[in-house]
Design an enzyme around this catalytic site. Structure first.
Site, PDB file in Angstrom:
ATOM      1  N   LYS A 135       0.783  -1.231   0.199  1.00 13.35           N
ATOM      2  CA  LYS A 135       0.190   0.075   0.050  1.00 13.35           C
ATOM      3  C   LYS A 135       0.734   1.365   0.008  1.00 13.35           C
ATOM      4  O   LYS A 135       1.709   1.304   0.765  1.00 13.35           O
ATOM      5  CB  LYS A 135      -0.963   0.146   1.066  1.00 13.35           C
ATOM      6  CG  LYS A 135      -1.681   1.216   1.260  1.00 13.35           C
ATOM      7  CD  LYS A 135      -3.011   1.047   2.203  1.00 13.35           C
ATOM      8  CE  LYS A 135      -3.661   2.230   2.194  1.00 13.35           C
ATOM      9  NZ  LYS A 135      -3.462   3.724   1.959  1.00 13.35           N
ATOM     10  N   ASP A 185       1.927   5.220   0.209  1.00  9.86           N
ATOM     11  CA  ASP A 185       1.137   6.340   0.943  1.00  9.86           C
ATOM     12  C   ASP A 185       1.708   7.673  -0.155  1.00  9.86           C
ATOM     13  O   ASP A 185       2.792   8.250   0.299  1.00  9.86           O
ATOM     14  CB  ASP A 185       1.744   6.448   2.175  1.00  9.86           C
ATOM     15  CG  ASP A 185       1.202   7.613   3.270  1.00  9.86           C
ATOM     16  OD1 ASP A 185      -0.097   7.912   2.653  1.00  9.86           O
ATOM     17  OD2 ASP A 185       1.711   7.676   4.245  1.00  9.86           O
ATOM     18  N   GLU A 202       3.077   1.211   5.503  1.00 12.17           N
ATOM     19  CA  GLU A 202       1.389   1.459   5.780  1.00 12.17           C
ATOM     20  C   GLU A 202       0.634   0.301   5.716  1.00 12.17           C
ATOM     21  O   GLU A 202      -0.428   0.140   6.562  1.00 12.17           O
ATOM     22  CB  GLU A 202       0.868   2.555   4.942  1.00 12.17           C
ATOM     23  CG  GLU A 202      -0.341   3.147   5.410  1.00 12.17           C
ATOM     24  CD  GLU A 202      -0.983   4.250   4.495  1.00 12.17           C
ATOM     25  OE1 GLU A 202      -1.714   4.945   4.979  1.00 12.17           O
ATOM     26  OE2 GLU A 202      -0.428   4.609   3.325  1.00 12.17           O
TER      27      GLU A 202
END
Length: 359
Positions: free
Chosen positions: A63, A65, A205
């Site tokens: 993921k 960011d 994250e």
């Protein structure tokens, strides 16, 4: 530009994780009729879950960011659009140049603009600094584009194709392991729980899970899932507590989320501010003060200055308290208005109570 750090590999023994090699397209295959190129495509959004899904139907990615973008390679040139459809082509000149070099006539790539730290992790704060902060007009030469989907390719609309097919074509266009300003977000086949634990150990994250056989559907429909190590969401700044000793004279920010048409107080944040950013934020809030609170507030904080709910802050936090307040909150930065980020909705927390959910 100097090449940013390479993202830290996950679940490595002696070799980093790589997407599986794909066979190139057979040129003897018949060509399909051409599809008109969409001017813009609403993005597919990931639904938050507390734990990774089980089964072979799912594949995973890191993921990222940063800012969600779509890169349009068109006959007349390159367009780079934000999630809300705003044209930010001029703000990412390195990504634009890399798109011009892609070996394709027309294409729409879905991905995330990020700036990597020294450990190769995406850092939202560094990305904001490179763009001049909220409302800034700087162009970022440090941002790179992590491509994770291909929606249109040489005259063919791929949205009805399965993810595995779209990835096949994307990996031909942006090969795994290349370190330019457009890079492939690696697809990782692994046990979801083990991968999440590894991502959290690396300070990332979280992870994204995607259905292999799903078409590309705009909206938050469950084809993509996000599982986070640490929660983060967007909230309105509705006031601040003055301090003579804190950075920017901001003791803490008072925050609110949405519930229907109303704003609901969700607590405060007093950490995560950098010196320069705090003074800029203090100046911005000073121009939008108001005498009455924009929320129902029964707290006893002193020296509170109320502000119009127009600034949206990205907040990192560990959990929700039983009375609906953020726990262990930390300020990450202000979101851009044109980023079109949705403020956290408390309506959906009711049905997801107990797993620290977000919309």
């Amino acid at each position: 530009m100097t090449k940013p750090p390479k993202p830290k590999p996950l679940l490595q023994d002696d070799k980093p994780v790589r997407s599986r090699p794909r066979k190139p397209r057979n040129p003897a295959q018949p060509n399909l009729p051409l599809d008109p190129m969409p001017d813009r495509i609403e993005p597919c959004l990931a639904l938050l879950k507390a734990r990774p899904p089980k089964g072979d139907d799912w594949v995973y990615e890191v993921k990222w960011d940063g800012y969600r973008l779509s890169v349009h390679v068109e006959p007349k040139g390159i367009r780079i659009l934000t999630r809300g459809g705003h044209d930010w082509t001029d703000r990412f000149p390195a990504i634009k140049q890399a798109a011009l070099w892609l070996p394709v006539g027309t294409a729409i790539l879905d991905g995330e603009a990020v700036v990597l730290d020294e450990q190769g992790r995406s850092d939202f704060g560094l990305l904001q600094q490179s763009l001049g902060g909220r409302g800034g007009k700087k162009s970022s030469s440090e941002a790179i584009f992590m491509a994770f989907d291909l929606l249109y390719f040489d005259g063919h609309d791929l949205r009805n194709s399965e993810l595995s097919m779209r990835r096949h074509l994307l990996e031909d266009l942006v090969p795994a392991g290349e370190q330019g300003d457009i890079r492939l977000s690696e697809e990782i086949e692994a046990d979801g729980d083990q991968l999440l634990a590894s991502a959290c150990e690396h300070g990332l994250e979280g992870i994204i899970a995607k259905r292999r056989d799903a078409p590309y559907r705009s909206g938050r429909l469950g084809d993509w899932l996000k599982i986070k190590c640490v929660q983060s969401d967007s909230f309105f700044i509705v006031g601040y507590e003055k301090s003579t000793v804190a950075r920017g004279q901001i003791g803490s920010l008072l925050l609110a989320g949405r519930k229907g048409d109303n704003l609901i107080y969700v607590g405060s944040v007093g950490t995560g501010f950098k010196e320069k950013d705090a003074w800029v934020l203090r100046e911005m809030m000073g121009s939008i003060t108001q005498k009455t609170p924009p929320i129902k507030y029964a707290g006893r904080r002193k020296n509170v200055v109320w502000v119009q709910p127009t600034l949206i802050a990205e907040i990192e936090y560990r959990a929700w308290t039983d009375d609906g307040k953020l726990r262990h909150a930390s300020y990450k930065g202000l979101r851009e208005e044109q980023d079109n980020t949705a403020v956290h909705s408390l309506d959906q927390d009711v049905r997801l109570m107990g797993i620290n959910a977000e919309p």
